[in-house]
Scaffold this active site. Structure first.
Site, PDB file in Angstrom:
ATOM      1  N   HIS A 209       0.742  -1.178   0.090  1.00 14.72           N
ATOM      2  CA  HIS A 209       0.162   0.051  -0.020  1.00 14.72           C
ATOM      3  C   HIS A 209       0.758   1.355  -0.127  1.00 14.72           C
ATOM      4  O   HIS A 209       2.080   1.021   0.178  1.00 14.72           O
ATOM      5  CB  HIS A 209      -0.943  -0.036   1.330  1.00 14.72           C
ATOM      6  CG  HIS A 209      -0.404   0.005   2.441  1.00 14.72           C
ATOM      7  ND1 HIS A 209       0.327  -1.065   2.942  1.00 14.72           N
ATOM      8  CD2 HIS A 209      -0.459   1.087   3.560  1.00 14.72           C
ATOM      9  CE1 HIS A 209       0.793  -0.502   4.317  1.00 14.72           C
ATOM     10  NE2 HIS A 209       0.421   0.559   4.392  1.00 14.72           N
TER      11      HIS A 209
ATOM     12  N   ASP B 143       5.471   4.530   5.091  1.00 15.05           N
ATOM     13  CA  ASP B 143       6.481   3.572   5.859  1.00 15.05           C
ATOM     14  C   ASP B 143       6.740   2.228   4.971  1.00 15.05           C
ATOM     15  O   ASP B 143       7.520   1.409   5.321  1.00 15.05           O
ATOM     16  CB  ASP B 143       6.069   3.264   7.268  1.00 15.05           C
ATOM     17  CG  ASP B 143       4.634   2.809   7.217  1.00 15.05           C
ATOM     18  OD1 ASP B 143       3.900   3.079   6.612  1.00 15.05           O
ATOM     19  OD2 ASP B 143       4.533   1.655   8.034  1.00 15.05           O
ATOM     20  N   HIS B 144       5.827   2.159   3.788  1.00 15.16           N
ATOM     21  CA  HIS B 144       6.180   0.957   2.894  1.00 15.16           C
ATOM     22  C   HIS B 144       6.836   1.493   1.653  1.00 15.16           C
ATOM     23  O   HIS B 144       7.056   0.617   0.726  1.00 15.16           O
ATOM     24  CB  HIS B 144       5.065   0.260   2.722  1.00 15.16           C
ATOM     25  CG  HIS B 144       4.128  -0.168   4.189  1.00 15.16           C
ATOM     26  ND1 HIS B 144       4.111  -1.484   4.242  1.00 15.16           N
ATOM     27  CD2 HIS B 144       3.674   0.390   5.167  1.00 15.16           C
ATOM     28  CE1 HIS B 144       3.932  -1.653   5.532  1.00 15.16           C
ATOM     29  NE2 HIS B 144       3.303  -0.600   5.950  1.00 15.16           N
TER      30      HIS B 144
ATOM     31  N   HIS C 259      -7.830  -1.433   5.158  1.00 17.14           N
ATOM     32  CA  HIS C 259      -6.698  -0.582   5.973  1.00 17.14           C
ATOM     33  C   HIS C 259      -7.139   0.911   5.962  1.00 17.14           C
ATOM     34  O   HIS C 259      -6.263   1.755   6.139  1.00 17.14           O
ATOM     35  CB  HIS C 259      -5.331  -0.920   5.708  1.00 17.14           C
ATOM     36  CG  HIS C 259      -4.244  -0.063   6.267  1.00 17.14           C
ATOM     37  ND1 HIS C 259      -4.144  -0.147   7.673  1.00 17.14           N
ATOM     38  CD2 HIS C 259      -3.376   0.536   5.817  1.00 17.14           C
ATOM     39  CE1 HIS C 259      -3.114   0.751   7.937  1.00 17.14           C
ATOM     40  NE2 HIS C 259      -2.456   0.977   6.988  1.00 17.14           N
TER      41      HIS C 259
ATOM     42  N   ASP D 162      -0.583  -4.038   5.527  1.00 18.73           N
ATOM     43  CA  ASP D 162      -1.506  -3.762   6.963  1.00 18.73           C
ATOM     44  C   ASP D 162      -3.045  -3.724   6.766  1.00 18.73           C
ATOM     45  O   ASP D 162      -3.448  -3.465   5.515  1.00 18.73           O
ATOM     46  CB  ASP D 162      -1.198  -1.873   7.224  1.00 18.73           C
ATOM     47  CG  ASP D 162       0.325  -1.730   7.541  1.00 18.73           C
ATOM     48  OD1 ASP D 162       1.228  -2.567   7.283  1.00 18.73           O
ATOM     49  OD2 ASP D 162       0.724  -0.412   7.677  1.00 18.73           O
TER      50      ASP D 162
ATOM     51  N   HIS E  51       5.931  -5.396  11.837  1.00 19.60           N
ATOM     52  CA  HIS E  51       5.280  -4.097  11.826  1.00 19.60           C
ATOM     53  C   HIS E  51       4.854  -3.769  13.422  1.00 19.60           C
ATOM     54  O   HIS E  51       3.731  -3.347  13.500  1.00 19.60           O
ATOM     55  CB  HIS E  51       4.107  -4.137  10.832  1.00 19.60           C
ATOM     56  CG  HIS E  51       3.650  -2.760  10.290  1.00 19.60           C
ATOM     57  ND1 HIS E  51       2.774  -2.089  11.204  1.00 19.60           N
ATOM     58  CD2 HIS E  51       3.702  -1.922   9.482  1.00 19.60           C
ATOM     59  CE1 HIS E  51       2.342  -0.971  10.637  1.00 19.60           C
ATOM     60  NE2 HIS E  51       3.006  -0.759   9.513  1.00 19.60           N
TER      61      HIS E  51
END
Length: 306
Positions: A63, A67-68, A141, A211, A269
């Site tokens: 996604h 942070d990804h 999410h 997530d 995570h």
């Protein structure tokens, strides 16, 4: 196959953990590395490992949260100078991933010396490459987030040497034909190869989640998985806090493990509210319960054979 973690923190990096990044080594099925998410600093983490960017052929983004993906433009640029020259790359992710990369490259006047094939997912995706099948399914999410089910190729059964000798076929180059083709010819007669091989073995299944809060597609992705990589941003406290922010609680993950018959689970995570001592204490408490399934809290640079 082997899975390696280059980032295991949630949201923000900590002194001990980088943001999200996972490498899946496909050997012995393929001489390739697939990355799943590229958080900020991923390319620096890779410098501390034997993995080379030139071997990375696919990147799967779960996604579009920072942070990804914040490490993606830099990693793509560095790949041009670290063995990736003229080696095609496939980038799979949510709608917008192509625009994000191209805008980053254009505004920074960065130039790649290899082609990228973009595959943007809508609701779901089935993708085939080198005998692997990858399914992507939508999670829950708050923004489009996906889980990936990676299915390795089937391994052909062992050659039955005695059965082949019984028809007069001695060991030699012809055995490779028996192993790799549906039929083969010997002394003018056509034989079914399967009659001279042991049972084929299905390759491992790896489920890698973005997530999410609990949702029905989680079971589709993780069903009978040999290894599941799942987030647990909250590993203690009340479950509703995790679900309010569209994340998973450790109890949600344990329930999924049992429902989906997952063999081994690697939990990543983890919220930056937990330091290493906290995580170790919580782990020791959890495993005291005989109902706790097989799992590990992972940390940066952990590797696991599949």
């Amino acid at each position: 196959m082997e899975v390696t973690f280059f980032g295991t923190s949630a949201g923000l990096p900590t002194k001990e953990r980088n943001t999200q990044a996972i490498a899946l080594n496909l050997e012995p099925y393929s001489n390739s590395i697939w990355l799943f998410d590229v958080g900020e600093g991923t390319q620096h983490q890779i410098l501390h490992h034997a993995i080379k960017l030139g071997k990375v052929t696919h990147i799967f983004i779960t996604h579009m949260h920072g942070d990804h993906i914040f490490g993606l433009p830099g990693l793509l640029s560095s790949r041009s100078f670290q063995g990736g020259e003229q080696k095609p790359l496939t980038l799979v992710g949510p709608k917008g991933i192509k625009a994000y990369v191209e805008m980053s490259m254009n505004l920074s006047e960065s130039h790649l010396n290899y082609p990228i094939t973009y595959i943007e997912i809508d609701d779901h995706l089935t993708y085939h490459h080198d005998g692997f099948t990858v399914e992507a399914h939508l999670l829950n999410h708050g923004i489009p987030s996906y889980g990936y089910r990676v299915m390795a190729p089937e391994t052909t059964g062992t050659i039955n040497v005695e059965a082949l000798k019984n028809i007069g076929l001695e060991p030699g180059p012809k055995y490779q034909e028996v192993k790799s083709h549906d039929t083969f010819e010997h002394n003018g007669q056509v034989y079914q190869s399967k009659d001279f091989r042991g049972e084929s073995k299905q390759g491992p299944v790896v489920a890698i989640f973005g997530d999410t809060k609990p949702c029905s597609n989680e079971r589709v992705i993780s069903r009978d998985a040999d290894v599941m990589v799942h987030e647990a941003t909250y590993i203690d406290g009340e479950k509703h806090l995790a679900n309010n922010y569209h994340h998973s609680h450790i109890e949600d993950v344990f329930a999924l493990i049992k429902e989906a018959n997952v063999k081994r689970t690697l939990i990543t995570h983890l919220s930056n509210r937990y330091n290493t001592e906290d995580i170790n204490e919580i782990y020791q408490t959890l495993i005291q319960n005989e109902d706790t399934p097989n799992f590990n809290f992972v940390k940066d640079f952990d590797s696991f054979k599949i």
